[in-house]
Design an enzyme around this catalytic site. Structure first.
Site, PDB file in Angstrom:
ATOM      1  N   ASP A   1     -33.287  -8.697  -1.947  1.00 38.43           N
ATOM      2  CA  ASP A   1     -32.715  -9.782  -1.146  1.00 38.43           C
ATOM      3  C   ASP A   1     -33.826 -10.330  -0.265  1.00 38.43           C
ATOM      4  OD1 ASP A   1     -31.432 -11.428   0.684  1.00 38.43           O
ATOM      5  OD2 ASP A   1     -29.735 -10.085   0.989  1.00 38.43           O
ATOM      6  N   VAL A   2     -34.298 -11.535  -0.565  1.00 39.18           N
ATOM      7  CA  VAL A   2     -35.462 -12.067   0.150  1.00 39.18           C
ATOM      8  C   VAL A   2     -35.193 -12.323   1.625  1.00 39.18           C
ATOM      9  CG1 VAL A   2     -36.424 -13.096  -1.948  1.00 39.18           C
ATOM     10  CG2 VAL A   2     -34.961 -14.488  -0.441  1.00 39.18           C
TER      11      VAL A   2
ATOM     12  N   TYR B   1     -29.698 -27.639   4.321  1.00 37.63           N
ATOM     13  CA  TYR B   1     -30.651 -27.593   3.219  1.00 37.63           C
ATOM     14  C   TYR B   1     -31.885 -28.439   3.529  1.00 37.63           C
ATOM     15  CZ  TYR B   1     -32.422 -27.851  -1.583  1.00 37.63           C
ATOM     16  OH  TYR B   1     -33.205 -27.772  -2.705  1.00 37.63           O
TER      17      TYR B   1
ATOM     18  N   LYS C   1     -35.899 -27.315   3.953  1.00 43.00           N
ATOM     19  CA  LYS C   1     -36.927 -27.804   3.035  1.00 43.00           C
ATOM     20  C   LYS C   1     -38.016 -28.580   3.765  1.00 43.00           C
ATOM     21  CE  LYS C   1     -35.350 -25.870  -0.621  1.00 43.00           C
ATOM     22  NZ  LYS C   1     -36.117 -24.778  -1.265  1.00 43.00           N
TER      23      LYS C   1
END
Length: 253
Positions: A63-64, A158, A162
């Site tokens: 799990d990053v 999101y 980003k």
């Protein structure tokens, strides 16, 4: 596995979509690919397909967003592969399309934890390993997005992550110079994956309408990742945009 003469790559989010396509393309290009993601079964499916096509790799669930999980992942890479030549920081999630006043704070935190903190944690461990290994150095490729430049409607979580990835990419690229660590970013628009399956049917536009958008085969993204990954370390693709030619981007909004 022990030592290998092949270059070692790590692909996060390798169980589906862009991650799976890129992992398979890297295997085909001669990399030994460590595949990671939260679910074992999709990772194994990717690995099995790559091995059937003549590739080599290793599936390591992680799990990053969890520092301990990322540290354990890189411990496996260090112990079983001996080094890391490439990190493709691909893992990411979206969030519900709602106005910011309706966005649950826990959804915001989850998006930040995976998209931004997860990218940082993996880049951090890769930087440490690449700095120490001999021969020194390596390459980190971060998956940005078209949204790193221009947001879609109702995408604040999101889009914010980003945009932050772009700052992270620039900082890693700058700080990595002294250690032969190159860092670049690939910004992708409308690749055909499970996450974009409704794009050709219709996506919300800034004027409130819903219209179909052009898409592209995910193999074009995978080929671009392989190109970036195959360059010598004295050459870097700092930013690359790969997108469906007719999708709304330039002039969007």
């Amino acid at each position: 596995m022990g030592q290998t003469q092949k270059k070692i790559a790590l692909v996060t989010g390798a169980g589906s979509g862009i991650g799976r396509a890129s992992a398979l393309a890297l295997m085909k290009a001669g990399f030994f690919v460590v595949l990671t993601g939260r679910r074992v079964e999709p990772l194994q499916q990717t690995l099995d397909q790559g091995v059937a096509e003549g590739g080599e790799g290793l599936a390591v669930p992680a799990d990053v967003s969890e520092p301990e999980s990322v540290e354990a992942l890189f411990g496996r890479i260090r112990n079983e592969c001996g080094r890391l030549d490439l990190l493709f920081n691909n893992a990411g999630v979206g969030a519900p399309a709602v106005t910011m006043d309706e966005l649950d704070v826990q959804v915001w935190k989850r998006t930040v934890d995976i998209n931004l903190t997860g990218t940082f944690l993996c880049a951090r461990e890769a930087f440490r390993l690449m700095k120490e290994q001999q021969p020194r150095g390596g390459r980190i490729i971060n998956n940005g997005s078209i949204s790193a430049h221009s947001p879609r409607p109702l995408s604040i979580a999101y889009t914010a992550t980003k945009h932050a990835i772009t700052g992270l990419t620039k900082s890693v690229s700058l700080d990595g110079r002294a250690y032969d660590i190159a860092c670049g970013q690939i910004d992708i628009g409308n690749a055909e994956t499970p996450l974009t399956k409704n794009t050709s049917k219709g996506r919300l536009q800034p004027d409130g309408s819903t219209r179909p958008e052009a898409t592209m085969d995910v193999s074009h993204v995978a080929n671009a990742v392989v190109h970036m990954a195959s360059l010598p370390l004295d050459v870097n693709v700092q930013f690359m945009t790969v997108m469906a030619s007719k999708m709304p981007f330039l002039g969007r909004g």
